[in-house]
Write a protein that holds these residues in place. Structure first.
Motif, PDB file in Angstrom:
ATOM      1  N   PHE A   1       0.819  -1.414  -0.177  1.00  0.00           N
ATOM      2  CA  PHE A   1       0.010  -0.048   0.079  1.00  0.00           C
ATOM      3  C   PHE A   1       0.961   1.194   0.032  1.00  0.00           C
ATOM      4  O   PHE A   1       2.101   1.161   0.302  1.00  0.00           O
ATOM      5  CB  PHE A   1      -0.932   0.024   1.265  1.00  0.00           C
ATOM      6  CG  PHE A   1      -0.318  -0.135   2.596  1.00  0.00           C
ATOM      7  CD1 PHE A   1       0.281   0.913   3.290  1.00  0.00           C
ATOM      8  CD2 PHE A   1       0.043  -1.324   3.152  1.00  0.00           C
ATOM      9  CE1 PHE A   1       0.595   0.772   4.540  1.00  0.00           C
ATOM     10  CE2 PHE A   1       0.661  -1.430   4.137  1.00  0.00           C
ATOM     11  CZ  PHE A   1       0.972  -0.736   4.814  1.00  0.00           C
ATOM     12  N   ALA A   2       0.211   2.461  -0.329  1.00  0.00           N
ATOM     13  CA  ALA A   2       0.998   3.416  -0.469  1.00  0.00           C
ATOM     14  C   ALA A   2       0.401   4.808   0.341  1.00  0.00           C
ATOM     15  O   ALA A   2      -0.636   5.046   0.341  1.00  0.00           O
ATOM     16  CB  ALA A   2       1.422   3.959  -1.748  1.00  0.00           C
ATOM     17  N   THR A   3       1.368   5.628   0.679  1.00  0.00           N
ATOM     18  CA  THR A   3       0.982   6.992   1.125  1.00  0.00           C
ATOM     19  C   THR A   3       1.329   8.212   0.320  1.00  0.00           C
ATOM     20  O   THR A   3       2.547   7.716  -0.405  1.00  0.00           O
ATOM     21  CB  THR A   3       1.157   7.186   2.705  1.00  0.00           C
ATOM     22  OG1 THR A   3       2.516   7.250   2.778  1.00  0.00           O
ATOM     23  CG2 THR A   3       0.468   6.259   3.587  1.00  0.00           C
ATOM     24  N   TYR A   4       0.771   9.368   0.293  1.00  0.00           N
ATOM     25  CA  TYR A   4       1.316  10.481  -0.631  1.00  0.00           C
ATOM     26  C   TYR A   4       1.199  11.929   0.370  1.00  0.00           C
ATOM     27  O   TYR A   4       0.099  11.751   1.260  1.00  0.00           O
ATOM     28  CB  TYR A   4       0.778  10.530  -1.792  1.00  0.00           C
ATOM     29  CG  TYR A   4      -0.693  10.594  -1.920  1.00  0.00           C
ATOM     30  CD1 TYR A   4      -1.273  11.673  -1.893  1.00  0.00           C
ATOM     31  CD2 TYR A   4      -1.628   9.369  -1.857  1.00  0.00           C
ATOM     32  CE1 TYR A   4      -2.890  11.870  -1.888  1.00  0.00           C
ATOM     33  CE2 TYR A   4      -2.916   9.366  -1.713  1.00  0.00           C
ATOM     34  CZ  TYR A   4      -3.626  10.593  -2.057  1.00  0.00           C
ATOM     35  OH  TYR A   4      -4.959  10.694  -1.852  1.00  0.00           O
ATOM     36  N   ASN A   5       1.946  12.688   0.299  1.00  0.00           N
ATOM     37  CA  ASN A   5       2.076  13.805   0.846  1.00  0.00           C
ATOM     38  C   ASN A   5       2.804  14.920   0.167  1.00  0.00           C
ATOM     39  O   ASN A   5       3.853  14.611  -0.708  1.00  0.00           O
ATOM     40  CB  ASN A   5       2.914  13.485   2.115  1.00  0.00           C
ATOM     41  CG  ASN A   5       3.028  14.624   3.075  1.00  0.00           C
ATOM     42  OD1 ASN A   5       2.025  15.587   3.092  1.00  0.00           O
ATOM     43  ND2 ASN A   5       3.732  14.577   4.157  1.00  0.00           N
ATOM     44  N   THR A   6       2.591  16.182   0.339  1.00  0.00           N
ATOM     45  CA  THR A   6       3.320  17.357  -0.117  1.00  0.00           C
ATOM     46  C   THR A   6       3.695  17.947   1.335  1.00  0.00           C
ATOM     47  O   THR A   6       3.159  19.075   1.756  1.00  0.00           O
ATOM     48  CB  THR A   6       2.557  18.236  -0.978  1.00  0.00           C
ATOM     49  OG1 THR A   6       1.310  18.757  -0.252  1.00  0.00           O
ATOM     50  CG2 THR A   6       2.065  17.743  -2.237  1.00  0.00           C
ATOM     51  N   PRO A   7       4.955  17.711   1.659  1.00  0.00           N
ATOM     52  CA  PRO A   7       5.491  18.303   3.274  1.00  0.00           C
ATOM     53  C   PRO A   7       5.846  19.656   2.838  1.00  0.00           C
ATOM     54  O   PRO A   7       5.889  20.303   4.116  1.00  0.00           O
ATOM     55  CB  PRO A   7       6.673  17.208   3.389  1.00  0.00           C
ATOM     56  CG  PRO A   7       6.955  16.807   2.077  1.00  0.00           C
ATOM     57  CD  PRO A   7       5.923  16.484   1.279  1.00  0.00           C
ATOM     58  N   GLN A   8       6.289  20.009   1.878  1.00  0.00           N
ATOM     59  CA  GLN A   8       6.492  21.617   1.648  1.00  0.00           C
ATOM     60  C   GLN A   8       6.236  21.972   0.463  1.00  0.00           C
ATOM     61  O   GLN A   8       6.396  21.670  -0.756  1.00  0.00           O
ATOM     62  CB  GLN A   8       8.010  21.727   1.713  1.00  0.00           C
ATOM     63  CG  GLN A   8       8.603  23.321   1.686  1.00  0.00           C
ATOM     64  CD  GLN A   8      10.001  23.314   1.959  1.00  0.00           C
ATOM     65  OE1 GLN A   8      10.685  22.557   1.112  1.00  0.00           O
ATOM     66  NE2 GLN A   8      10.566  24.184   2.815  1.00  0.00           N
ATOM     67  N   ILE A   9       5.472  23.261   0.436  1.00  0.00           N
ATOM     68  CA  ILE A   9       5.040  24.092  -0.815  1.00  0.00           C
ATOM     69  C   ILE A   9       5.955  25.361  -0.585  1.00  0.00           C
ATOM     70  O   ILE A   9       5.436  26.016   0.536  1.00  0.00           O
ATOM     71  CB  ILE A   9       3.620  24.104  -1.012  1.00  0.00           C
ATOM     72  CG1 ILE A   9       3.050  22.463  -1.391  1.00  0.00           C
ATOM     73  CG2 ILE A   9       3.484  24.981  -2.517  1.00  0.00           C
ATOM     74  CD1 ILE A   9       1.604  22.576  -1.534  1.00  0.00           C
ATOM     75  N   ARG A  10       6.465  25.925  -1.423  1.00  0.00           N
ATOM     76  CA  ARG A  10       7.065  27.521  -1.405  1.00  0.00           C
ATOM     77  C   ARG A  10       6.533  28.189  -2.699  1.00  0.00           C
ATOM     78  O   ARG A  10       6.635  27.701  -3.836  1.00  0.00           O
ATOM     79  CB  ARG A  10       8.603  27.131  -1.391  1.00  0.00           C
ATOM     80  CG  ARG A  10       9.248  28.426  -1.005  1.00  0.00           C
ATOM     81  CD  ARG A  10      10.723  28.192  -0.868  1.00  0.00           C
ATOM     82  NE  ARG A  10      11.349  27.197  -1.819  1.00  0.00           N
ATOM     83  CZ  ARG A  10      11.871  27.605  -3.055  1.00  0.00           C
ATOM     84  NH1 ARG A  10      12.008  29.139  -3.223  1.00  0.00           N
ATOM     85  NH2 ARG A  10      12.324  26.825  -3.913  1.00  0.00           N
ATOM     86  N   PHE A  11       6.275  29.380  -2.378  1.00  0.00           N
ATOM     87  CA  PHE A  11       6.079  30.411  -3.398  1.00  0.00           C
ATOM     88  C   PHE A  11       7.139  31.269  -3.562  1.00  0.00           C
ATOM     89  O   PHE A  11       7.687  31.877  -2.601  1.00  0.00           O
ATOM     90  CB  PHE A  11       4.596  31.076  -3.002  1.00  0.00           C
ATOM     91  CG  PHE A  11       3.747  30.142  -2.941  1.00  0.00           C
ATOM     92  CD1 PHE A  11       2.698  29.706  -4.263  1.00  0.00           C
ATOM     93  CD2 PHE A  11       3.177  29.485  -1.774  1.00  0.00           C
ATOM     94  CE1 PHE A  11       1.538  28.708  -3.824  1.00  0.00           C
ATOM     95  CE2 PHE A  11       2.162  28.704  -1.570  1.00  0.00           C
ATOM     96  CZ  PHE A  11       1.594  28.427  -2.746  1.00  0.00           C
ATOM     97  N   ASP A  12       7.128  31.934  -4.767  1.00  0.00           N
ATOM     98  CA  ASP A  12       8.117  33.116  -4.799  1.00  0.00           C
ATOM     99  C   ASP A  12       7.920  33.784  -6.121  1.00  0.00           C
ATOM    100  O   ASP A  12       6.932  33.217  -7.009  1.00  0.00           O
ATOM    101  CB  ASP A  12       9.705  32.432  -4.908  1.00  0.00           C
ATOM    102  CG  ASP A  12      10.159  31.582  -6.116  1.00  0.00           C
ATOM    103  OD1 ASP A  12       9.623  31.781  -7.142  1.00  0.00           O
ATOM    104  OD2 ASP A  12      11.263  31.216  -6.089  1.00  0.00           O
ATOM    105  N   GLY A  13       8.471  34.799  -6.386  1.00  0.00           N
ATOM    106  CA  GLY A  13       8.242  35.672  -7.878  1.00  0.00           C
ATOM    107  C   GLY A  13       9.095  36.996  -7.593  1.00  0.00           C
ATOM    108  O   GLY A  13       9.907  37.131  -6.426  1.00  0.00           O
ATOM    109  N   GLY A  14       8.958  37.880  -8.311  1.00  0.00           N
ATOM    110  CA  GLY A  14       9.753  39.029  -8.503  1.00  0.00           C
ATOM    111  C   GLY A  14       8.658  40.196  -8.070  1.00  0.00           C
ATOM    112  O   GLY A  14       7.465  39.962  -7.922  1.00  0.00           O
ATOM    113  N   ASP A  15       9.336  41.026  -7.474  1.00  0.00           N
ATOM    114  CA  ASP A  15       8.765  42.355  -7.145  1.00  0.00           C
ATOM    115  C   ASP A  15       7.477  42.003  -6.036  1.00  0.00           C
ATOM    116  O   ASP A  15       6.138  42.529  -6.352  1.00  0.00           O
ATOM    117  CB  ASP A  15       8.188  43.229  -8.271  1.00  0.00           C
ATOM    118  CG  ASP A  15       9.508  43.515  -9.213  1.00  0.00           C
ATOM    119  OD1 ASP A  15      10.440  43.947  -8.406  1.00  0.00           O
ATOM    120  OD2 ASP A  15       9.411  43.864 -10.300  1.00  0.00           O
TER     121      ASP A  15
END
Length: 110
Positions: free
Chosen positions: A30-44
């Motif tokens: 069986f399996a598990t899934y996860n998104t332990p980190q989400i980061r946002f970036d951009g300019g100005d």
């Protein structure tokens, strides 16, 4: 892209659950899934890009069979579209489970 990764588990008939294997049916594999980190970036001071760290962990009860190794190879072939990913294997002695943990890093426009 994360949904496409999880869809590959379902294509291989691997029971899955978000984050916790406690919720997964009693199965050998069986399996598990996860998104332990989400980061946002951009300019100005404006977030234009989303960086996502994703993990998929495949667990095995009562040892790992030859068919399990073949299943992992099929999964790895199916997720090549994600680009770079890392695989770590081990044994969780507290729960008596072998595991293979796949870590993915990808980004998308936000």
């Amino acid at each position: 892209m994360f949904d496409e990764l999880v869809a590959q588990l379902k294509e291989l008939d691997i029971p899955t659950a978000w984050h916790s294997f406690v919720a997964v049916p009693k199965a050998h594999c069986f399996a598990t899934y996860n998104t332990p980190q989400i980061r946002f970036d951009g300019g100005d001071q404006y977030a234009m890009f989303k960086h996502i760290s994703a993990e998929i962990v495949i667990f095995y009860k009562d040892g790992k069979t030859e068919a399990d190794f073949e299943l992992e190879n099929r999964f790895e072939d199916a997720v090549r579209f994600a680009g770079n990913f890392k695989k770590e294997c081990g044994f969780d002695s507290a729960n008596a489970l072998f595991f293979s943990c796949y870590s993915f890093e990808f980004g998308e426009n936000y």
